[in-house]
Design a protein around this motif. Structure first.
Motif, mmCIF file in Angstrom:
data_model
loop_
_atom_site.group_PDB
_atom_site.id
_atom_site.type_symbol
_atom_site.label_atom_id
_atom_site.label_comp_id
_atom_site.label_asym_id
_atom_site.label_seq_id
_atom_site.Cartn_x
_atom_site.Cartn_y
_atom_site.Cartn_z
ATOM 1 N N THR A 1 16.252 -6.329 30.404
ATOM 2 C CA THR A 1 16.478 -6.972 29.109
ATOM 3 C C THR A 1 16.719 -8.465 29.288
ATOM 4 O OG1 THR A 1 17.399 -4.923 28.202
ATOM 5 C CG2 THR A 1 17.903 -6.969 27.032
ATOM 6 N N ARG A 2 17.489 -8.835 30.297
ATOM 7 C CA ARG A 2 17.714 -10.268 30.560
ATOM 8 C C ARG A 2 16.394 -10.973 30.857
ATOM 9 N NH1 ARG A 2 22.724 -8.540 32.884
ATOM 10 N NH2 ARG A 2 21.754 -8.124 34.898
ATOM 11 N N ARG A 3 15.543 -10.306 31.604
ATOM 12 C CA ARG A 3 14.270 -10.937 31.968
ATOM 13 C C ARG A 3 13.316 -10.990 30.778
ATOM 14 N NH1 ARG A 3 13.030 -9.229 38.299
ATOM 15 N NH2 ARG A 3 15.114 -9.754 39.055
ATOM 16 N N TYR A 4 13.331 -9.974 29.916
ATOM 17 C CA TYR A 4 12.518 -10.042 28.698
ATOM 18 C C TYR A 4 12.936 -11.219 27.834
ATOM 19 C CZ TYR A 4 11.156 -5.150 29.643
ATOM 20 O OH TYR A 4 10.674 -4.003 30.204
ATOM 21 N N ASN A 5 14.242 -11.459 27.765
ATOM 22 C CA ASN A 5 14.770 -12.489 26.868
ATOM 23 C C ASN A 5 14.758 -13.885 27.481
ATOM 24 O OD1 ASN A 5 15.300 -10.552 24.909
ATOM 25 N ND2 ASN A 5 17.392 -10.195 25.617
ATOM 26 N N LYS A 6 14.439 -13.993 28.750
ATOM 27 C CA LYS A 6 14.430 -15.310 29.400
ATOM 28 C C LYS A 6 13.243 -16.129 28.899
ATOM 29 C CE LYS A 6 14.559 -17.530 33.935
ATOM 30 N NZ LYS A 6 14.555 -17.334 35.415
#
Length: 326
Positions: free
Chosen positions: A267-272
């Motif tokens: 999720t962190r990487r999707y939102n980066k």
């Protein structure tokens, strides 16, 4: 009456808990789930991305990439892989496991996936990946048996909700294990991991895509939108029972807690933010405005229903090592 029969077999279904209407076949489902958002996954997770739970086993000081490598090493070691061995990965995704096993164990890997986008990516990155239904693979397909078979996250797509209601789930699972048995010599091993329904799963007839976003009812309905033609086993036992005629169970562990941490990092990487990623999102804006089902797909990235299901024990996750018997 068992918990599974009382909770997971409702007397009726509703439009609020049904899947995506335009997805009619397993191939369409795999393209809807994995090919349509293919660029988002690649731009977020990288080439040959791992798209199954990592293996932390309590050590959450590791990065997700380290934990994915630990998982792949565990697979290679438990299956006894050595240089030159042949391996087929059924439902290989973007090729993360095959890449690791090829680079670190020296195996000769073959992958199959029903997603056109995943197959194309695997081929472009130099892996031996074929666009085909894993259920059709026989020893004749690739010229004989393999030394090892793997399936990470593909088992959960075998059975549909309709097939479950028709009482076909156990037969579908037994057929799959017979297929895998035929791909392996006696004494060789098969590794698989899959999501399952968890101890706290709620009745299907309560799942509601219009429910408040924080509720179990909404989260479960959103999962149906993510995998419209897929239905899970309840906990670990149906899988073990289906395998018994063909395999002995060598090892089993729950990856539920590990999947929560894996999904948090995804999720962190999707939102980066990256310019290229958000340029791709902008190109999808007309589809977002005109297609309600596509808005559900993007909500999946935003709300991470998988993670919430694992956190709340609506889902569980199991890793199995099986060995072929006579």
């Amino acid at each position: 009456m068992s918990k599974e029969s009382s909770v997971l077999q409702p007397t009726h279904d509703t439009d609020k808990s049904q899947g995506v209407g335009f997805v009619k076949t397993k191939a369409e489902e795999m393209d809807y789930c994995y090919t349509v958002p293919d660029k988002i996954f690649q731009l977020s997770l990288g080439k040959n991305a791992h798209f199954s739970g990592a293996r932390y086993m309590g050590d959450y000081t590791m990065s997700v990439d380290e934990a994915q490598a630990k998982k792949c090493d565990y697979v290679g070691e438990m299956l006894g892989m050595k240089k030159g061995d042949t391996v087929i990965d059924l439902g290989c995704g973007w090729g993360g496991l095959l890449r690791h096993l090829t680079d670190n164990f020296g195996i000769q890997g073959t992958g199959v996936t029903l997603s056109q986008g995943q197959a194309k990516h695997g081929q472009e990155t130099g892996l031996n990946v074929h666009h085909m239904d894993m259920r059709t693979v026989t020893p004749e397909t690739f010229g004989g048996q393999f030394d090892h078979v793997t399936a990470l996250g593909s088992f959960e797509h075998l059975c549909s909700y309709e097939e479950f209601l028709e009482g076909k789930q156990d037969e579908i699972y037994r057929t799959f294990f017979k297929q895998v048995r035929d791909l392996l010599p006696v004494g060789k091993r098969f590794y698989m991991q899959t999501m399952t329904f968890g101890r706290k799963v709620i009745p299907r007839e309560t799942w509601d895509i219009n429910a408040p976003k924080h509720t179990d009812e909404y989260i479960m309905a959103l999962m149906v939108k993510q995998f419209p033609l897929s239905w899970l086993p309840y906990m670990e036992k149906p899988v073990i029972e289906a395998a018994k005629p063909y395999f002995k169970l060598v090892d089993i562990s729950s990856g539920r807690a590990d999947y929560v941490v894996t999904n948090e990092e995804w999720t962190r990487r999707y939102n980066k933010f990256t310019p290229l990623k958000y340029w791709y999102f902008l190109r999808l804006l007309p589809e977002y405005i005109t297609n309600k089902e596509f808005r559900h797909m993007l909500a999946i990235l935003r709300y991470a229903p998988n993670r919430r299901c694992f956190e709340r024990e609506l889902f569980d996750h199991f890793r199995y090592v099986f060995e072929r018997v006579e």
